[in-house]
Motif scaffolding. Structure first.
Motif, PDB file in Angstrom:
ATOM      1  N   SER A  60     -55.393   4.880  34.676  1.00 13.79           N
ATOM      2  CA  SER A  60     -55.106   6.291  34.399  1.00 13.79           C
ATOM      3  C   SER A  60     -53.646   6.654  34.657  1.00 13.79           C
ATOM      4  N   GLY A  61     -52.897   5.741  35.256  1.00 13.11           N
ATOM      5  CA  GLY A  61     -51.506   6.031  35.586  1.00 13.11           C
ATOM      6  C   GLY A  61     -50.563   5.787  34.426  1.00 13.11           C
ATOM      7  N   LEU A  62     -49.268   5.947  34.691  1.00 16.66           N
ATOM      8  CA  LEU A  62     -48.223   5.763  33.693  1.00 16.66           C
ATOM      9  C   LEU A  62     -47.629   4.364  33.812  1.00 16.66           C
ATOM     10  N   LYS A  63     -47.239   3.806  32.667  1.00 19.78           N
ATOM     11  CA  LYS A  63     -46.600   2.491  32.634  1.00 19.78           C
ATOM     12  C   LYS A  63     -45.394   2.559  31.710  1.00 19.78           C
ATOM     13  N   SER A  64     -44.209   2.204  32.230  1.00 18.28           N
ATOM     14  CA  SER A  64     -42.982   2.226  31.437  1.00 18.28           C
ATOM     15  C   SER A  64     -42.684   0.832  30.907  1.00 18.28           C
ATOM     16  N   LEU A  65     -42.402   0.754  29.600  1.00 20.17           N
ATOM     17  CA  LEU A  65     -42.100  -0.522  28.965  1.00 20.17           C
ATOM     18  C   LEU A  65     -40.775  -0.431  28.220  1.00 20.17           C
ATOM     19  N   ALA A  66     -39.945  -1.462  28.367  1.00 22.74           N
ATOM     20  CA  ALA A  66     -38.755  -1.613  27.539  1.00 22.74           C
ATOM     21  C   ALA A  66     -39.140  -2.447  26.323  1.00 22.74           C
ATOM     22  N   VAL A  67     -38.286  -2.462  25.306  1.00 20.81           N
ATOM     23  CA  VAL A  67     -38.577  -3.217  24.093  1.00 20.81           C
ATOM     24  C   VAL A  67     -38.789  -4.690  24.441  1.00 20.81           C
ATOM     25  N   GLY A  68     -39.897  -5.246  23.955  1.00 13.62           N
ATOM     26  CA  GLY A  68     -40.226  -6.640  24.221  1.00 13.62           C
ATOM     27  C   GLY A  68     -41.145  -6.837  25.412  1.00 13.62           C
ATOM     28  N   GLU A  69     -41.341  -5.805  26.234  1.00 12.52           N
ATOM     29  CA  GLU A  69     -42.221  -5.922  27.393  1.00 12.52           C
ATOM     30  C   GLU A  69     -43.664  -5.598  27.017  1.00 12.52           C
ATOM     31  N   SER A  70     -44.611  -6.148  27.796  1.00 13.42           N
ATOM     32  CA  SER A  70     -46.037  -5.965  27.532  1.00 13.42           C
ATOM     33  C   SER A  70     -46.758  -5.469  28.776  1.00 13.42           C
ATOM     34  N   TRP A  71     -47.917  -4.867  28.537  1.00 12.23           N
ATOM     35  CA  TRP A  71     -48.781  -4.370  29.611  1.00 12.23           C
ATOM     36  C   TRP A  71     -50.205  -4.807  29.292  1.00 12.23           C
ATOM     37  N   THR A  72     -50.815  -5.576  30.186  1.00  8.40           N
ATOM     38  CA  THR A  72     -52.175  -6.076  29.998  1.00  8.40           C
ATOM     39  C   THR A  72     -53.096  -5.473  31.050  1.00  8.40           C
ATOM     40  N   PHE A  73     -54.263  -5.000  30.616  1.00  7.79           N
ATOM     41  CA  PHE A  73     -55.221  -4.403  31.547  1.00  7.79           C
ATOM     42  C   PHE A  73     -56.640  -4.650  31.037  1.00  7.79           C
ATOM     43  N   ASP A  74     -57.632  -4.555  31.944  1.00 13.07           N
ATOM     44  CA  ASP A  74     -59.036  -4.736  31.576  1.00 13.07           C
ATOM     45  C   ASP A  74     -59.474  -3.610  30.645  1.00 13.07           C
ATOM     46  N   PHE A  75     -60.213  -3.977  29.585  1.00 14.79           N
ATOM     47  CA  PHE A  75     -60.619  -2.982  28.592  1.00 14.79           C
ATOM     48  C   PHE A  75     -62.138  -2.910  28.418  1.00 14.79           C
ATOM     49  N   ILE A  76     -62.796  -4.062  28.224  1.00 13.75           N
ATOM     50  CA  ILE A  76     -64.236  -4.075  27.947  1.00 13.75           C
ATOM     51  C   ILE A  76     -64.924  -5.091  28.854  1.00 13.75           C
ATOM     52  N   ASP A  77     -66.051  -4.699  29.436  1.00 10.95           N
ATOM     53  CA  ASP A  77     -66.903  -5.605  30.206  1.00 10.95           C
ATOM     54  C   ASP A  77     -68.128  -5.949  29.365  1.00 10.95           C
ATOM     55  N   ILE A  78     -68.418  -7.241  29.212  1.00  8.09           N
ATOM     56  CA  ILE A  78     -69.605  -7.648  28.466  1.00  8.09           C
ATOM     57  C   ILE A  78     -70.563  -8.388  29.395  1.00  8.09           C
ATOM     58  N   THR A  79     -71.857  -8.277  29.077  1.00  2.59           N
ATOM     59  CA  THR A  79     -72.897  -8.932  29.862  1.00  2.59           C
ATOM     60  C   THR A  79     -73.927  -9.531  28.913  1.00  2.59           C
TER      61      THR A  79
END
Length: 200
Positions: A60-79
């Motif tokens: 829920s927080g903010l993430k700052s990215l410069a050009v070429g940078e990436s941000w990876t986070f959990d999105f979907i849980d499967i069972t």
């Protein structure tokens, strides 16, 4: 007067190299209220099995990215529970409050769950870059494949957002246009001088 203009044009021409700016980082914030995922599947055996998917605890927080940078986070849980096999299809949508825009994803695959092991794969279709509010970014979703010994099987699919590029601010465009204009003026002022020198 000409000398002053030429000096100013020289400075402006040097500034053109930096006129396409290293801009401030773009801020990303996930829209947790509009993110979603849907699952469809048809079991291929008479054994009972179930494939389910739900949203992970999205950041829920903010993430700052410069050009070429990436941000990876959990999105979907499967069972996966029970015993059986099935083709699977998954639809999802990930939106951002900042800088705006959204990406829809589609995935397909299969699984086969036995008493001791589970195998399968889930592959996402390619996504397209999103351009909004001066930023261009690309969202990709993690593919899954392999063998699991867990009972029930639990896996997490991650999402990765990469900042591809930024559009220069209006003030920067104005600086670039002015710089090109001054360089053109300097070239026009130099032309008569060269002609006179050749005539002499």
């Amino acid at each position: 007067m000409k000398s002053a203009i030429l000096k100013f044009a020289a400075v402006a021409s040097l500034g053109l190299a930096s006129a396409v700016p290293v801009q401030a980082a773009t801020t990303f914030q996930v829209d947790t209220s509009s993110a979603n995922t849907f699952v469809t599947y048809t079991p291929d055996t008479s054994w009972f099995s179930n494939f389910s998917a739900s949203l992970s605890a999205l950041p829920s927080g903010l993430k700052s990215l410069a050009v070429g940078e990436s941000w990876t986070f959990d999105f979907i849980d499967i069972t996966i529970t029970g015993i059986g096999s099935s083709d699977i299809a998954l639809e999802s949508q990930l939106s951002f409050l900042s800088p705006g825009g959204s990406t829809a994803g589609s995935a397909s695959g299969w699984y086969s769950k036995g008493v001791f092991t589970t195998s399968g794969e889930l592959t996402w279709d390619a996504t397209s870059p999103v351009t909004v509010n001066g930023a261009t970014y690309l969202v990709t979703f993690e593919n899954l494949s392999g063998l699991s010994f867990e009972h029930p099987v639990t896996e997490t699919i991650s999402a990765t957002v990469t900042l591809v590029g930024e559009v220069p601010e209006p003030a920067t465009w104005a600086m670039m246009i002015a710089g090109f204009g001054l360089v053109g003026t300097s070239l026009r002022l130099r032309a008569p001088r060269r002609t006179a020198a050749r005539a002499a």
